[in-house]
Design an enzyme around this catalytic site. Structure first.
Site, PDB file in Angstrom:
ATOM      1  CB  SER A  58      -0.554  -5.850  -2.094  1.00  0.00           C
ATOM      2  OG  SER A  58      -0.016  -4.734  -2.790  1.00  0.00           O
ATOM      3  CE  LYS A  59      -7.021  -6.988  -5.588  1.00  0.00           C
ATOM      4  NZ  LYS A  59      -8.240  -6.270  -5.512  1.00  0.00           N
ATOM      5  NE  ARG A  60       0.814  -1.335  -2.625  1.00  0.00           N
ATOM      6  CZ  ARG A  60       2.044  -1.555  -2.229  1.00  0.00           C
ATOM      7  NH1 ARG A  60       3.056  -0.988  -2.836  1.00  0.00           N
ATOM      8  NH2 ARG A  60       2.287  -2.342  -1.191  1.00  0.00           N
ATOM      9  N   GLY A  94       1.291  -6.350  -9.039  1.00  0.00           N
ATOM     10  CA  GLY A  94       0.851  -7.136 -10.202  1.00  0.00           C
ATOM     11  C   GLY A  94       0.526  -8.574  -9.825  1.00  0.00           C
TER      12      GLY A  94
END
Ligand code: GLU
Length: 487
Positions: A250-252, A254
């Site tokens: 996910s975006k977490r 990067g």
């Protein structure tokens, strides 16, 4: 039901829901379908699943198309927009109703919620209890005609649904575990299961590669194909992409939208190659595989059954590999605007400037991983004021450095041979004469010429920079750092 568009060639598709940007997982799904379609000489179609009007935006559609185009994943024919297929979705729903493969359900949302809550209390999964299956179809039709709100549910037949998955092999579902799922909502809109099957039939899709998160949809969809008397495609479900912490990517982690990778300085060829190896392997050790090779080598057999782990370091490495292998002219095309905006080059640089620029790029790119590294690492080759990295100065501008560099500048003034080899010889001879190691000269020299403590080989740098700029830089550094720390 509308028949297949073509019976002969494999037809594959990418069917994104445009509710955000094109992320890595989506791009990989698109890529796998694209590679297999191209390998088999088939077609690769694009369907935008934009039926969720609240969440699907034109910007998101644009971002998906942009991402695919950037990667060079070209689709065949016109894009199919699912929202424009309502007529065929309704036709499929009514065909199912007429056959008795679907039925009207008048259960209110309140009743269903209560049942769901009850199941939760008993820690059981909720499955619709088929109350409305018992209704007489004619009576149900009358209630519907009188305007009573209702949905259409698909009637799951008894037995088992099995299929051969292209990745996982034999997959079986006991139909008892499947709910009589809704195919048409009370507002008359089709659900995902119905729309996707009606559209895949309409588009003549023969093979579907998609994420493992869809595997539980497949038995429902297979039952729909059967009820609609249409030939089902072959399915292959690809394991998910995880972050280094083994959680779903996910975006977490990067991992951003594809377009952001471009902005960060990634090359589309490298991302294409990297995505292909995210969960697939050609069965040999090579990792740098160009588009054509990937098309030739791709097969479902090479897809790993275990989840793939996203490795940003590997992506950077791969990007560096592509950057160092490209023709220098191509690298120039990528960064030209940026160099112009920074005032390093002029609009129509004639040779020798252009030639110089190409040689600079050719030299510095060997140490760059991103195209965005090229400008900061090339800047010192141009007659602009140098920014010195303070840490590099502190580390390498030792007491005595100024004296050594002054002596070097004198020698450089005198020499007539500015080749890499003779510059090296000149420096080493001087070091011997002054009874210091060559490093005592090289390290502060690098800081003086580049402002940094890493650069390509310093003699290569000097040879390319030319006498004037080298002497200017040395003079500027001597002026600036003279007198500090006992020089
Ligand atoms: N639109 C679905 C998604 O974005 C894919 C549908 C499918 O592959 O069947 O997850």
């Amino acid at each position: 039901m509308t028949g297949r568009l073509s019976e002969k060639i494999p037809v594959m598709r990418f069917a994104p829901s445009p509710t955000g940007y094109l992320h890595l997982g989506g791009a990989r799904t698109a890529l796998f379908n694209y590679l297999l379609a191209r390998k088999l000489g088939g077609r690769f179609l694009l369907r935008v699943e934009d039926t969720d009007r609240r969440r699907s935006t034109p910007e998101a559609v644009g971002a998906i198309l942009d991402g695919l185009s950037w990667l060079g994943i070209e689709w065949d024919g016109e894009i199919v927009f699912q929202s424009r297929g309502l007529e065929r979705h309704l036709m499929a729903a009514h065909a199912l109703l007429e056959k008795g493969a679907a039925y009207r359900c008048f259960c209110t949302p309140e009743r269903l919620e209560k049942q769901t809550e009850l199941a939760r209390l008993h820690k059981k999964p909720y499955i619709y209890d088929r109350t409305c299956l018992a209704l007489d179809p004619a009576a149900a039709a009358e209630r519907a005609a009188a305007g009573e709100p209702h949905v259409l549910r698909f009637r799951i037949p008894p037995g088992e649904t099995a299929f051969r998955d292209g990745v996982h092999g034999e997959v079986r579902f006991d139909n008892k575990e499947l709910e009589d799922f809704v195919i048409l909502r009370s507002d008359g809109t089709p659900t995902y299961q119905l729309a996707v099957v009606a559209d895949d039939i309409y588009m003549g899709i023969t093979h579907i590669i998609r994420g493992d998160d869809h595997i539980s949809n497949t038995p429902k969809q297979l039952l729909l194909y059967r009820a609609l008397e249409a030939e089902a495609p072959e399915f292959a479900h690809v394991p998910l992409i995880l972050g280094p912490d083994k959680k779903r990517l996910s975006k977490r982690h990067g991992a951003t939208g594809l377009v952001e990778y471009r902005e960060q300085g990634f090359l589309s060829q490298a991302v294409f190659n990297f995505l292909a190896l995210l969960g697939w392997s050609p069965g040999e050790d090579r990792e740098i595989l160009e588009r054509r090779e990937l098309v030739n080598l791709f097969s479902l057999g090479g897809i790993n059954k275990r989840n793939a782990v996203f490795d940003q370091t590997k992506l950077l490495w791969m990007n560096g590999q592509y950057l160092s292998r490209m023709a220098a002219g191509e690298v120039l095309d990528l960064v030209k605007e940026e160099f112009l905006a920074a005032g390093l080059i002029a609009e129509n640089s004639a040779p020798p400037e252009k030639d110089y620029l190409l040689r600079v790029l050719d030299l510095v790119r060997q140490r760059c991983r991103l195209t965005s590294d090229l400008l900061p690492r090339s800047r010192y080759f141009f007659p602009v004021e140098l920014e010195y990295d303070q840490a590099a100065v502190d580390k390498h501008w030792k007491p005595g450095a100024a004296g050594l560099l002054s002596a070097l500048a004198d020698e450089l003034q005198k020499t007539t041979d500015w080749s890499e080899n003779s510059l090296e010889e000149l420096l080493r001879t001087l070091a011997e004469k002054l009874h210091v190691s060559a490093g005592k000269l090289i390290h502060p020299l690098r800081v003086a010429l580049t402002g940094m403590d890493v650069s390509p080989g310093i003699f290569e740098v000097m040879a390319l920079m030319g006498r004037d700029l080298v002497l200017d830089r040395l003079g500027a550094a001597l002026e600036r750092f003279e007198g500090i720390r006992g020089n």
